[in-house]
Design a protein around this motif. Structure first.
Motif, PDB file in Angstrom:
ATOM      1  N   ASP A 150      34.890  -9.324  -7.915  1.00 60.17           N
ATOM      2  CA  ASP A 150      34.847 -10.540  -7.122  1.00 60.17           C
ATOM      3  C   ASP A 150      33.415 -10.859  -6.711  1.00 60.17           C
ATOM      4  OD1 ASP A 150      36.209 -12.657  -5.453  1.00 60.17           O
ATOM      5  OD2 ASP A 150      35.176 -11.540  -3.882  1.00 60.17           O
ATOM      6  N   ARG A 151      32.641  -9.828  -6.365  1.00 61.72           N
ATOM      7  CA  ARG A 151      31.243 -10.072  -5.999  1.00 61.72           C
ATOM      8  C   ARG A 151      30.459 -10.608  -7.181  1.00 61.72           C
ATOM      9  NH1 ARG A 151      26.341  -7.898  -6.754  1.00 61.72           N
ATOM     10  NH2 ARG A 151      24.791  -8.430  -5.192  1.00 61.72           N
ATOM     11  N   GLN A 152      30.677 -10.035  -8.356  1.00 61.45           N
ATOM     12  CA  GLN A 152      29.932 -10.476  -9.529  1.00 61.45           C
ATOM     13  C   GLN A 152      30.268 -11.922  -9.884  1.00 61.45           C
ATOM     14  OE1 GLN A 152      27.853  -8.418  -9.235  1.00 61.45           O
ATOM     15  NE2 GLN A 152      27.714  -7.131 -11.057  1.00 61.45           N
ATOM     16  N   ILE A 153      31.514 -12.289  -9.747  1.00 66.07           N
ATOM     17  CA  ILE A 153      31.908 -13.674 -10.017  1.00 66.07           C
ATOM     18  C   ILE A 153      31.317 -14.601  -8.961  1.00 66.07           C
ATOM     19  CG2 ILE A 153      33.862 -15.273 -10.142  1.00 66.07           C
ATOM     20  CD1 ILE A 153      35.534 -12.971 -11.286  1.00 66.07           C
ATOM     21  N   SER A 154      31.385 -14.198  -7.704  1.00 67.52           N
ATOM     22  CA  SER A 154      30.898 -15.029  -6.607  1.00 67.52           C
ATOM     23  C   SER A 154      29.390 -15.240  -6.664  1.00 67.52           C
ATOM     24  CB  SER A 154      31.278 -14.403  -5.259  1.00 67.52           C
ATOM     25  OG  SER A 154      32.681 -14.278  -5.140  1.00 67.52           O
ATOM     26  N   THR A 155      28.666 -14.252  -7.196  1.00 67.36           N
ATOM     27  CA  THR A 155      27.201 -14.374  -7.271  1.00 67.36           C
ATOM     28  C   THR A 155      26.741 -14.880  -8.632  1.00 67.36           C
ATOM     29  OG1 THR A 155      26.993 -12.022  -7.907  1.00 67.36           O
ATOM     30  CG2 THR A 155      26.806 -12.552  -5.570  1.00 67.36           C
ATOM     31  N   LEU A 156      27.679 -15.443  -9.407  1.00 72.58           N
ATOM     32  CA  LEU A 156      27.348 -16.063 -10.702  1.00 72.58           C
ATOM     33  C   LEU A 156      26.630 -15.094 -11.628  1.00 72.58           C
ATOM     34  CD1 LEU A 156      26.081 -19.499  -9.340  1.00 72.58           C
ATOM     35  CD2 LEU A 156      28.361 -18.930 -10.170  1.00 72.58           C
ATOM     36  N   TYR A 157      27.135 -13.890 -11.718  1.00 72.50           N
ATOM     37  CA  TYR A 157      26.492 -12.841 -12.509  1.00 72.50           C
ATOM     38  C   TYR A 157      26.344 -13.248 -13.977  1.00 72.50           C
ATOM     39  CZ  TYR A 157      25.613  -8.032 -14.116  1.00 72.50           C
ATOM     40  OH  TYR A 157      25.071  -6.910 -14.671  1.00 72.50           O
ATOM     41  N   TYR A 158      27.401 -13.782 -14.559  1.00 71.15           N
ATOM     42  CA  TYR A 158      27.361 -14.191 -15.960  1.00 71.15           C
ATOM     43  C   TYR A 158      26.351 -15.312 -16.169  1.00 71.15           C
ATOM     44  CZ  TYR A 158      28.961 -16.255 -20.390  1.00 71.15           C
ATOM     45  OH  TYR A 158      29.021 -16.760 -21.660  1.00 71.15           O
ATOM     46  N   GLU A 159      26.359 -16.279 -15.270  1.00 70.42           N
ATOM     47  CA  GLU A 159      25.441 -17.405 -15.390  1.00 70.42           C
ATOM     48  C   GLU A 159      23.990 -16.955 -15.247  1.00 70.42           C
ATOM     49  OE1 GLU A 159      29.418 -18.949 -14.520  1.00 70.42           O
ATOM     50  OE2 GLU A 159      28.190 -17.320 -13.716  1.00 70.42           O
ATOM     51  N   ARG A 160      23.745 -15.974 -14.388  1.00 64.61           N
ATOM     52  CA  ARG A 160      22.381 -15.470 -14.231  1.00 64.61           C
ATOM     53  C   ARG A 160      21.943 -14.708 -15.485  1.00 64.61           C
ATOM     54  NH1 ARG A 160      21.839 -11.758 -10.244  1.00 64.61           N
ATOM     55  NH2 ARG A 160      23.983 -11.688  -9.535  1.00 64.61           N
ATOM     56  N   LEU A 161      22.875 -14.044 -16.130  1.00 62.01           N
ATOM     57  CA  LEU A 161      22.544 -13.395 -17.395  1.00 62.01           C
ATOM     58  C   LEU A 161      22.155 -14.430 -18.442  1.00 62.01           C
ATOM     59  CD1 LEU A 161      25.206 -10.567 -17.839  1.00 62.01           C
ATOM     60  CD2 LEU A 161      22.758 -10.286 -17.589  1.00 62.01           C
ATOM     61  N   LEU A 162      22.885 -15.532 -18.466  1.00 62.02           N
ATOM     62  CA  LEU A 162      22.561 -16.591 -19.418  1.00 62.02           C
ATOM     63  C   LEU A 162      21.190 -17.197 -19.130  1.00 62.02           C
ATOM     64  CD1 LEU A 162      25.879 -18.589 -19.939  1.00 62.02           C
ATOM     65  CD2 LEU A 162      24.759 -17.021 -21.512  1.00 62.02           C
ATOM     66  N   ALA A 163      20.749 -17.102 -17.877  1.00 64.34           N
ATOM     67  CA  ALA A 163      19.452 -17.664 -17.515  1.00 64.34           C
ATOM     68  C   ALA A 163      18.304 -16.734 -17.892  1.00 64.34           C
ATOM     69  CB  ALA A 163      19.401 -17.944 -16.008  1.00 64.34           C
ATOM     70  N   SER A 164      18.609 -15.526 -18.370  1.00 64.89           N
ATOM     71  CA  SER A 164      17.555 -14.615 -18.802  1.00 64.89           C
ATOM     72  C   SER A 164      16.906 -15.154 -20.061  1.00 64.89           C
ATOM     73  CB  SER A 164      18.117 -13.206 -19.054  1.00 64.89           C
ATOM     74  OG  SER A 164      19.005 -13.228 -20.142  1.00 64.89           O
ATOM     75  N   LYS A 165      15.745 -14.604 -20.407  1.00 65.81           N
ATOM     76  CA  LYS A 165      14.964 -15.188 -21.492  1.00 65.81           C
ATOM     77  C   LYS A 165      15.573 -14.937 -22.868  1.00 65.81           C
ATOM     78  CE  LYS A 165      11.744 -11.278 -22.010  1.00 65.81           C
ATOM     79  NZ  LYS A 165      10.326 -10.885 -21.980  1.00 65.81           N
ATOM     80  N   ASP A 166      16.497 -13.999 -22.973  1.00 66.23           N
ATOM     81  CA  ASP A 166      17.093 -13.707 -24.272  1.00 66.23           C
ATOM     82  C   ASP A 166      18.562 -14.100 -24.247  1.00 66.23           C
ATOM     83  OD1 ASP A 166      17.759 -12.825 -26.740  1.00 66.23           O
ATOM     84  OD2 ASP A 166      16.952 -10.812 -26.522  1.00 66.23           O
ATOM     85  N   LYS A 167      18.835 -15.408 -24.362  1.00 67.99           N
ATOM     86  CA  LYS A 167      20.207 -15.897 -24.298  1.00 67.99           C
ATOM     87  C   LYS A 167      21.070 -15.329 -25.412  1.00 67.99           C
ATOM     88  CE  LYS A 167      19.423 -20.384 -22.137  1.00 67.99           C
ATOM     89  NZ  LYS A 167      19.625 -21.837 -22.280  1.00 67.99           N
TER      90      LYS A 167
END
Length: 245
Positions: A53-70
């Motif tokens: 729930d914390r990972q979803i709430s903190t947009l964990y997946y979206e932040r990974l997508l924002a990394s330089k190696d999509k």
């Protein structure tokens, strides 16, 4: 129950390791790719319902997508990684809102370090899969001089040590040079024959694009610089960050 089968149409893709509480939370994730990624990551990393729930709430997946190696993130989400790269496991930014230091007066690097140790389980969750805590203020002695690394981890997937140096303020050339020296010294003193080269992460509150571009950081092999945020970005801030990437 009808909503469950509408969201998860192919039953064979479900992970039996997860509980109904996990799936009840996953139903609320509208993005199908994100939902599948959270499901697989929760099962592989043995997340509790609260952790997921914390990972979803903190947009964990979206932040990974924002990394330089999509491409690496997408490959991981689809579980089709053929070659492991360090940048696949190093995030930018790290969100450390669990430290509750947003309004902390006269914040020092030692305060952040102590808070991370006090909340080590949360920090490991934010770091991601594979990180194992090794030491704090690891001493390295060379030619009668002592040097100290803020935090040392071992990455069980990359098979290497990871050094983390905490910095307040803007990233400097001196920070990069210091981490380079730490890595070389650590490899000489502690790296085993079957370990891969040690990695270094400079965790700073502000990055300098010029230093990132015109230093060894640009090579992206052993030294990385990541920002940390003491609070979650607003929806508008996060939208701007994704658009800039």
């Amino acid at each position: 129950m009808r909503q469950f089968y509408q969201v998860f149409k192919i039953r064979d893709t479900l992970r039996p390791e997860l509980t109904w509480s996990h799936y009840r939370r996953l139903i609320s994730v509208e993005n199908e790719q994100a939902r599948i990624w959270y499901m697989n990551e929760a099962a592989d990393s043995v997340w509790s319902t609260r952790q997921m729930d914390r990972q979803i709430s903190t947009l964990y997946y979206e932040r990974l997508l924002a990394s330089k190696d999509k491409a690496a993130v997408v490959a991981e989400a689809k579980q089709k990684m053929s070659e492991l790269k360090p940048e696949q496991f190093i995030h930018d930014p790290f969100v450390l809102e669990f430290l509750n230091l947003k309004d902390y007066p006269a914040l020092r690097e030692s305060d952040i370090e102590q808070a991370l140790i006090d909340h080590l389980q949360h920090f490991l969750l934010e770091l991601g899969r594979g990180f194992c805590f090794v030491a704090r203020q690891k001493r390295m002695r060379y030619d009668n001089d002592d040097f100290y690394v803020d935090l040392v981890f071992y990455h069980s997937i990359l098979k290497c040590y990871v050094l983390i140096d905490l910095k307040l303020g803007k990233l400097t050339h001196e920070d990069v040079g210091q981490m380079d020296s730490y890595i070389r010294m650590f490899d000489a003193l502690y790296r085993n024959e079957d370990d891969n080269p040690t990695l270094g992460i400079i965790l700073c509150s502000q990055k300098s694009e010029a230093i990132v571009k015109y230093s060894v950081l640009n090579e992206g092999k052993q030294i990385f610089a990541s920002r940390y945020k003491l609070y979650l970005p607003t929806e508008e801030e996060f939208k701007q960050m994704l658009e800039s990437i």
